[in-house]
Design a protein around this motif. Structure first.
Motif, PDB file in Angstrom:
ATOM      1  N   VAL A   1       0.714  -1.116   0.070  1.00  0.00           N
ATOM      2  CA  VAL A   1      -0.016  -0.026  -0.120  1.00  0.00           C
ATOM      3  C   VAL A   1       0.885   1.033  -0.138  1.00  0.00           C
ATOM      4  CG1 VAL A   1      -0.194  -0.040   2.507  1.00  0.00           C
ATOM      5  CG2 VAL A   1      -1.904   1.185   1.341  1.00  0.00           C
ATOM      6  N   ALA A   2       0.281   2.284  -0.638  1.00  0.00           N
ATOM      7  CA  ALA A   2       0.971   3.536  -0.579  1.00  0.00           C
ATOM      8  C   ALA A   2       1.268   4.155   0.806  1.00  0.00           C
ATOM      9  CB  ALA A   2       0.211   4.588  -1.464  1.00  0.00           C
ATOM     10  N   LEU A   3       2.361   4.754   1.001  1.00  0.00           N
ATOM     11  CA  LEU A   3       2.732   5.635   2.402  1.00  0.00           C
ATOM     12  C   LEU A   3       1.649   6.389   2.737  1.00  0.00           C
ATOM     13  CD1 LEU A   3       6.495   6.190   1.702  1.00  0.00           C
ATOM     14  CD2 LEU A   3       5.619   4.609   3.700  1.00  0.00           C
ATOM     15  N   ASP A   4       1.246   7.279   1.791  1.00  0.00           N
ATOM     16  CA  ASP A   4       0.079   8.203   2.277  1.00  0.00           C
ATOM     17  C   ASP A   4      -1.083   7.776   2.551  1.00  0.00           C
ATOM     18  OD1 ASP A   4      -0.590   7.478  -0.639  1.00  0.00           O
ATOM     19  OD2 ASP A   4      -0.440   9.573  -1.274  1.00  0.00           O
ATOM     20  N   GLN A   5      -1.653   6.430   1.959  1.00  0.00           N
ATOM     21  CA  GLN A   5      -2.838   5.751   2.382  1.00  0.00           C
ATOM     22  C   GLN A   5      -2.770   5.402   3.887  1.00  0.00           C
ATOM     23  OE1 GLN A   5      -4.433   2.698  -0.313  1.00  0.00           O
ATOM     24  NE2 GLN A   5      -5.464   1.896   1.432  1.00  0.00           N
ATOM     25  N   VAL A   6      -1.624   4.874   4.235  1.00  0.00           N
ATOM     26  CA  VAL A   6      -1.536   4.424   5.773  1.00  0.00           C
ATOM     27  C   VAL A   6      -1.604   5.584   6.472  1.00  0.00           C
ATOM     28  CG1 VAL A   6      -0.242   2.909   7.286  1.00  0.00           C
ATOM     29  CG2 VAL A   6       0.023   2.418   4.867  1.00  0.00           C
ATOM     30  N   GLU A   7      -0.764   6.662   6.257  1.00  0.00           N
ATOM     31  CA  GLU A   7      -0.798   7.821   6.839  1.00  0.00           C
ATOM     32  C   GLU A   7      -2.225   8.295   7.208  1.00  0.00           C
ATOM     33  OE1 GLU A   7       0.426  12.627   6.617  1.00  0.00           O
ATOM     34  OE2 GLU A   7       1.905  10.852   5.492  1.00  0.00           O
ATOM     35  N   ALA A   8      -2.958   8.374   6.033  1.00  0.00           N
ATOM     36  CA  ALA A   8      -4.401   8.873   6.371  1.00  0.00           C
ATOM     37  C   ALA A   8      -5.284   8.149   7.390  1.00  0.00           C
ATOM     38  CB  ALA A   8      -5.113   8.908   4.895  1.00  0.00           C
ATOM     39  N   GLU A   9      -5.180   6.842   7.284  1.00  0.00           N
ATOM     40  CA  GLU A   9      -5.528   5.727   8.031  1.00  0.00           C
ATOM     41  C   GLU A   9      -5.386   6.025   9.577  1.00  0.00           C
ATOM     42  OE1 GLU A   9      -5.258   1.769   6.821  1.00  0.00           O
ATOM     43  OE2 GLU A   9      -6.139   2.141   4.896  1.00  0.00           O
ATOM     44  N   LEU A  10      -3.971   6.524   9.819  1.00  0.00           N
ATOM     45  CA  LEU A  10      -3.501   6.389  11.178  1.00  0.00           C
ATOM     46  C   LEU A  10      -3.892   7.662  11.799  1.00  0.00           C
ATOM     47  CD1 LEU A  10       0.127   5.013  10.789  1.00  0.00           C
ATOM     48  CD2 LEU A  10      -1.846   3.696  11.721  1.00  0.00           C
TER      49      LEU A  10
ATOM     50  N   TRP B   1       5.793  10.319   8.650  1.00  0.00           N
ATOM     51  CA  TRP B   1       4.464  10.487   9.158  1.00  0.00           C
ATOM     52  C   TRP B   1       4.624  11.364  10.537  1.00  0.00           C
ATOM     53  CZ3 TRP B   1       3.300   4.534   8.959  1.00  0.00           C
ATOM     54  CH2 TRP B   1       3.063   4.143   7.462  1.00  0.00           C
ATOM     55  N   ARG B   2       5.639  11.430  11.160  1.00  0.00           N
ATOM     56  CA  ARG B   2       5.860  12.028  12.603  1.00  0.00           C
ATOM     57  C   ARG B   2       5.303  13.360  12.783  1.00  0.00           C
ATOM     58  NH1 ARG B   2      12.282  12.473  13.377  1.00  0.00           N
ATOM     59  NH2 ARG B   2      12.977  13.863  11.568  1.00  0.00           N
ATOM     60  N   GLU B   3       5.320  14.072  11.687  1.00  0.00           N
ATOM     61  CA  GLU B   3       4.864  15.509  11.824  1.00  0.00           C
ATOM     62  C   GLU B   3       3.026  15.443  11.661  1.00  0.00           C
ATOM     63  OE1 GLU B   3       6.931  18.236   9.374  1.00  0.00           O
ATOM     64  OE2 GLU B   3       8.697  17.820  10.401  1.00  0.00           O
ATOM     65  N   HIS B   4       2.498  14.554  11.154  1.00  0.00           N
ATOM     66  CA  HIS B   4       1.093  14.406  10.785  1.00  0.00           C
ATOM     67  C   HIS B   4       0.315  13.527  11.521  1.00  0.00           C
ATOM     68  CE1 HIS B   4       2.664  16.988   7.546  1.00  0.00           C
ATOM     69  NE2 HIS B   4       3.484  15.858   7.262  1.00  0.00           N
ATOM     70  N   VAL B   5       1.068  12.350  12.276  1.00  0.00           N
ATOM     71  CA  VAL B   5       0.258  11.260  12.917  1.00  0.00           C
ATOM     72  C   VAL B   5       0.684  11.490  14.407  1.00  0.00           C
ATOM     73  CG1 VAL B   5      -0.045   9.043  13.544  1.00  0.00           C
ATOM     74  CG2 VAL B   5       0.456   9.981  10.937  1.00  0.00           C
TER      75      VAL B   5
ATOM     76  N   ASN C   1      -6.722   8.794  11.799  1.00  0.00           N
ATOM     77  CA  ASN C   1      -8.153   8.771  12.465  1.00  0.00           C
ATOM     78  C   ASN C   1      -8.161   7.797  13.293  1.00  0.00           C
ATOM     79  OD1 ASN C   1      -9.390  10.487  10.204  1.00  0.00           O
ATOM     80  ND2 ASN C   1      -9.510   8.876   8.767  1.00  0.00           N
ATOM     81  N   LEU C   2      -7.209   7.211  13.780  1.00  0.00           N
ATOM     82  CA  LEU C   2      -7.106   6.280  14.748  1.00  0.00           C
ATOM     83  C   LEU C   2      -6.837   6.819  16.085  1.00  0.00           C
ATOM     84  CD1 LEU C   2      -5.675   2.961  12.852  1.00  0.00           C
ATOM     85  CD2 LEU C   2      -7.945   3.412  13.830  1.00  0.00           C
ATOM     86  N   PRO C   3      -7.482   6.817  17.125  1.00  0.00           N
ATOM     87  CA  PRO C   3      -6.954   7.340  18.237  1.00  0.00           C
ATOM     88  C   PRO C   3      -5.724   6.356  19.128  1.00  0.00           C
ATOM     89  CG  PRO C   3      -9.122   6.357  18.799  1.00  0.00           C
ATOM     90  CD  PRO C   3      -8.819   6.138  17.312  1.00  0.00           C
ATOM     91  N   GLY C   4      -5.105   7.184  20.119  1.00  0.00           N
ATOM     92  CA  GLY C   4      -4.264   6.471  20.599  1.00  0.00           C
ATOM     93  C   GLY C   4      -2.912   6.047  20.401  1.00  0.00           C
ATOM     94  N   LYS C   5      -2.006   5.490  20.942  1.00  0.00           N
ATOM     95  CA  LYS C   5      -0.623   5.385  20.785  1.00  0.00           C
ATOM     96  C   LYS C   5      -0.531   4.247  19.307  1.00  0.00           C
ATOM     97  CE  LYS C   5       3.664   3.964  22.952  1.00  0.00           C
ATOM     98  NZ  LYS C   5       4.116   3.381  24.162  1.00  0.00           N
ATOM     99  N   LYS C   6       0.180   4.615  18.344  1.00  0.00           N
ATOM    100  CA  LYS C   6       0.518   4.007  17.484  1.00  0.00           C
ATOM    101  C   LYS C   6       2.277   3.454  17.423  1.00  0.00           C
ATOM    102  CE  LYS C   6      -2.679   6.753  16.099  1.00  0.00           C
ATOM    103  NZ  LYS C   6      -3.008   7.998  16.427  1.00  0.00           N
TER     104      LYS C   6
END
Length: 236
Positions: A142-151, A172-176, A153-158
């Motif tokens: 999967v594309a990097l930006d697709q996973v970023e978009a999903e994350l 992703w660290r600046e956006h997730v 919307n997910l609350p909590g620690k990743k």
């Protein structure tokens, strides 16, 4: 149930021997040597050091994919050979799920990532709570930006785990929010995770024969993509 597990899906290579949930022994290398030179000697030496005979092993497990095409072929071929010679069933384990087992003790979203090149990762998401990973999506390229978009919307620690963890953290660290990398000793793929995933697979009736064992690539190799592109150009 004694499980001999093999992991050669990326740059690191490891072998583990487990009895049910208990780790008996594990050997790990991230030396840059080719897995065709290291994997079988590691397995033989580990069994010898533990005083275990082949007939005492119940299952041969392997990280069957996704991952490096060459690494997967070496791992699966080794597992097939051992399973065939010893007449043992095999466990074709998801590389990504096996990584999630290493962080099953946490309360978080485990983001298993392997660098698939071309701005893609091999990825699956798992929720860990209660000592076992709960799958949130199938294994995928999967594309990097697709996973970023999903994350987002997910609350909590990743928690990022896998050989793609540093790449994804930088992206992703600046956006997730609440994004961290697993500790170094838990970040790399390991045969213990494969053994633990294999135990669940065995309990679910998912073992296969050595003849049936096959790698799971999740996308075509670069050579196959280039061949199809040349065929398309020829037809035009």
């Amino acid at each position: 149930m004694k499980i001999l597990a093999l992991e050669s899906s990326a740059t690191a290579c490891s072998v583990a021997l487990c009895e049910d949930e208990r780790l008996i022994a594990q050997t790990f290398q991230n030396s840059g040597l080719t897995h065709s030179r290291t994997l079988m000697p590691m397995a033989e030496d580990l069994l010898a050091a533990c005083g275990q005979r082949p007939e005492e092993v119940d299952v041969v497990a392997v990280a069957a994919g996704p991952g490096s095409f060459t690494g997967l072929r070496i791992g699966v071929a080794t597992a097939k050979g051992l399973g065939w010679a010893w007449q043992k069933p095999c466990a074709p384990c998801s590389t990504l799920e096996s990584m999630a087992w290493q962080l099953a003790h946490t309360d978080a979203i485990v983001v298993a990532v392997m660098d698939a090149r071309r701005s893609q990762v091999y990825n699956a998401l798992f929720r860990t709570c209660g000592g076992a990973p709960e799958r949130l999506c199938p294994d995928r390229a999967v594309a990097l930006d697709q996973v970023e978009a999903e994350l987002k919307n997910l609350p909590g620690k990743k928690i990022l785990v896998g050989d793609g963890a540093q790449l994804c953290y930088n992206e992703w660290r600046e956006h997730v929010s609440d994004l961290v990398m697993a500790p170094e000793h838990l970040r790399w793929q390991s045969a213990w995770g494969v053994a633990r995933a294999a135990l669940d697979l065995a309990r679910q009736g998912g073992l296969v024969s050595a003849e049936q064992l096959a790698p799971v690539y999740h996308r075509l190799s670069q050579a196959e993509r280039e061949r199809l592109a040349r065929q398309a150009d020829t037809k035009e």
